[in-house]
Write a protein that holds these residues in place. Structure first.
Motif, short mmCIF file in Angstrom:
data_model
loop_
_atom_site.label_atom_id
_atom_site.label_comp_id
_atom_site.label_asym_id
_atom_site.label_seq_id
_atom_site.Cartn_x
_atom_site.Cartn_y
_atom_site.Cartn_z
N LYS A 172 6.96 35.91 93.32
CA LYS A 172 6.87 34.36 93.16
C LYS A 172 7.35 33.89 94.45
O LYS A 172 7.00 32.72 94.98
N GLU A 181 8.50 41.06 90.55
CA GLU A 181 8.18 39.65 89.75
C GLU A 181 8.80 38.63 90.64
O GLU A 181 8.08 37.63 91.02
N TRP A 182 10.00 38.60 90.84
CA TRP A 182 10.71 37.69 92.04
C TRP A 182 10.15 37.59 93.11
O TRP A 182 9.74 36.57 93.91
#
Length: 215
Positions: free
Chosen positions: A13, A9-10
């Motif tokens: 982003k 997820e990081w």
């Protein structure tokens, strides 16, 4: 790393922010500037890998200097061949200090992962300083005292300045002198790059022998 909670997820982003940062409110991505926080045991291994990749990239940048020396792309612009050569020499010398510091970063990261012993980083750096002493001294002079200069660059400056103004020195003479000098520098880069590869291999071997990078 794909199995570490939150990593994918990081990373998504981060990719989105890199591509579309003009359209994204910066405060929503403050955590990206601080980097992803791995668990402590993984963070140490991750640091070794990142430091080694940075080191390898610096070694590649050193090898690139061979091609920078071969080309003079500023014909008709206010950058003389002599000044271009000086810029390239100083960039070349700077790579050796950069690589020196990145070697220390990698080996310190390795030591952080080791339990019962430490690598003798000082001994390794002393050997590095001995092999590349001329480049490191030149870098120190250029960085702290005065621009790089030697007989070859001074001769090129004289020939280039006098070309077209004195009967016996033509523009072709300046080009030929530049090519002669830069061929020597290109060969020097090739020789030193081969020596640098041995140091890079030694660092890689130290990682393999002392660290289990499996997660």
């Amino acid at each position: 790393m794909e199995e570490v909670p939150g990593w994918r997820e990081w990373r998504g982003k981060k990719l989105k922010y890199t591509l579309f940062f003009d359209d994204i409110i910066r405060r929503d991505y403050k955590e990206l500037e601080e980097g992803f926080q791995f668990p402590e045991d993984i963070e140490k291994k991750h640091k070794i890998v990142i430091c080694f990749l940075s080191l390898a990239d610096s070694v590649s940048a050193l090898k690139d200097c061979e091609y920078y020396f071969r080309r003079y792309p500023f014909h008709g612009l206010p950058v003389s061949r002599q000044r271009h050569l000086v810029h390239m020499c100083e960039m070349y010398f700077g790579r050796f200090y950069e690589i020196r510091e990145r070697i220390k970063s990698v080996l310190n990261a390795v030591n952080d992962c080791m339990q019962d012993k430490n690598l003798d980083i000082g001994k390794f750096i002393k050997l590095y300083d001995k092999v590349f002493s001329a480049e490191l001294r030149a870098r120190n002079r250029a960085h702290h005292h005065e621009r790089f200069d030697d007989l070859e660059t001074s001769r090129l400056f004289i020939v280039e300045t006098a070309s077209g103004k004195l009967k016996d020195i033509s523009e072709k003479a300046a080009r030929d002198e530049y090519r002669r000098v830069t061929r020597q520098w290109s060969k020097r880069v090739q020789k030193k790059s081969k020596q640098m590869d041995r140091f890079l291999e030694a660092v890689a071997q130290a990682i393999i022998e002392n660290c289990d990078l499996r997660i």
